[in-house]
Design a protein around this motif. Structure first.
Motif, PDB file in Angstrom:
ATOM      1  N   ALA A 106       0.852  -1.187   0.000  1.00  0.00           N
ATOM      2  CA  ALA A 106       0.000   0.000   0.000  1.00  0.00           C
ATOM      3  C   ALA A 106       0.886   1.235   0.000  1.00  0.00           C
ATOM      4  O   ALA A 106       2.097   1.161   0.227  1.00  0.00           O
ATOM      5  CB  ALA A 106      -0.921   0.000   1.217  1.00  0.00           C
ATOM      6  N   VAL A 138     -13.823   4.376   1.700  1.00  0.00           N
ATOM      7  CA  VAL A 138     -12.843   3.527   2.379  1.00  0.00           C
ATOM      8  C   VAL A 138     -13.202   3.411   3.861  1.00  0.00           C
ATOM      9  O   VAL A 138     -13.400   4.422   4.533  1.00  0.00           O
ATOM     10  CB  VAL A 138     -11.415   4.091   2.232  1.00  0.00           C
ATOM     11  CG1 VAL A 138     -10.412   3.232   3.009  1.00  0.00           C
ATOM     12  CG2 VAL A 138     -11.021   4.155   0.760  1.00  0.00           C
ATOM     13  N   THR A 182      -3.333   4.310  -1.799  1.00  0.00           N
ATOM     14  CA  THR A 182      -3.983   3.148  -1.204  1.00  0.00           C
ATOM     15  C   THR A 182      -3.551   3.039   0.252  1.00  0.00           C
ATOM     16  O   THR A 182      -2.453   3.447   0.616  1.00  0.00           O
ATOM     17  CB  THR A 182      -3.616   1.860  -1.951  1.00  0.00           C
ATOM     18  OG1 THR A 182      -2.179   1.708  -1.955  1.00  0.00           O
ATOM     19  CG2 THR A 182      -4.125   1.904  -3.382  1.00  0.00           C
ATOM     20  N   CYS A 183      -4.434   2.481   1.083  1.00  0.00           N
ATOM     21  CA  CYS A 183      -4.178   2.430   2.514  1.00  0.00           C
ATOM     22  C   CYS A 183      -4.357   1.017   3.055  1.00  0.00           C
ATOM     23  O   CYS A 183      -5.303   0.315   2.685  1.00  0.00           O
ATOM     24  CB  CYS A 183      -5.117   3.388   3.241  1.00  0.00           C
ATOM     25  SG  CYS A 183      -4.881   3.433   5.032  1.00  0.00           S
ATOM     26  N   GLN A 184      -3.439   0.618   3.895  1.00  0.00           N
ATOM     27  CA  GLN A 184      -3.524  -0.671   4.578  1.00  0.00           C
ATOM     28  C   GLN A 184      -3.377  -0.441   6.079  1.00  0.00           C
ATOM     29  O   GLN A 184      -2.568   0.380   6.519  1.00  0.00           O
ATOM     30  CB  GLN A 184      -2.411  -1.616   4.110  1.00  0.00           C
ATOM     31  CG  GLN A 184      -2.367  -2.944   4.869  1.00  0.00           C
ATOM     32  CD  GLN A 184      -1.178  -3.806   4.462  1.00  0.00           C
ATOM     33  OE1 GLN A 184      -0.482  -3.497   3.497  1.00  0.00           O
ATOM     34  NE2 GLN A 184      -0.953  -4.882   5.173  1.00  0.00           N
TER      35      GLN A 184
END
Length: 220
Positions: A106, A138, A182-184
């Motif tokens: 990510a 999200v 993008t994010c994790q």
């Protein structure tokens, strides 16, 4: 060559800062530690001087958002690592987030902490969760977590903003997601000082809520 930049804002953290800085020593072979002493009135500055590669000092408290941006401006690493000063020994858990970013899982990796016994009711967090979901689609478990890593290429997105005190995590998360990052999230064993379900804790969370609302309102 500097590979990683640790950005650690600190305000009156003499009780925790040294343990936090010692805990990340094993990651610092090709890294720099930048501590921002945000107008502390205790020995925070003296402790930071022993371990930090760069110390930024404000004569008065400017707020976490301002402090983080000051650190970002000085960062030279490809990986930017934001840490709260009160993590103590649990700061070593940041290694898992760094590894995830290096595997390119990510663009932004955020630590999810398990709530402690003295945690609050989560009203502020749920407000921010709902706001981020409404604006980006999200769903995040810990949008207010101060423990996060991202690549340098996203700094221009963050440095063009005007972040306020406790509103910084909520707004930077929203800004990065809107910019296409993008994010994790990763569950860690990190722990930090909790304000508790007492008058002091409620006042702290009320201040946090008001500053987050102000930040989000001004960012519209």
């Amino acid at each position: 060559m500097i590979k990683q930049s640790f950005i650690i804002p600190a305000y009156n953290e003499e009780s925790y800062l040294e343990k936090t800085l010692l805990a990340i020593q094993r990651f610092t072979e090709r890294a720099e530690i930048i501590v921002i002493d945000d107008g502390s009135q205790d020995n925070t500055k003296l402790i930071a001087e022993r371990y930090a590669d760069k110390l930024i000092t404000f004569p008065e408290n400017m707020g976490k958002g301002f402090a983080l941006q000051a650190g970002w401006k000085e960062a030279r690493g490809d990986i930017i690592i934001c840490l709260d000063a009160d993590l103590g020994e649990s700061a070593e858990e940041i290694g898992a987030l760094i590894e995830a970013l290096e595997r390119e899982e990510a663009d932004l990796v955020i630590s999810v902490m398990k709530p402690g016994k003295r945690a609050g009711f989560g009203l502020v967090k749920r407000r921010v969760q709902a706001m981020i979901y409404r604006k980006t689609g999200v769903k995040l478990a810990s949008p207010l977590s101060g423990q996060r890593v991202f690549r340098r290429k996203w700094l221009p997105v963050l440095l063009e903003k005007d972040y306020k005190r406790f509103g910084v995590e909520a707004q930077m998360t929203l800004d990065l997601l809107r910019a296409g990052a993008t994010c994790q999230e990763m569950v860690t064993r990190m722990t930090h000082r909790e304000m508790g379900k007492n008058i002091r804790g409620f006042l702290h969370r009320l201040k946090q809520w008001l500053e987050i609302e102000r930040q989000l309102r001004e960012a519209q």
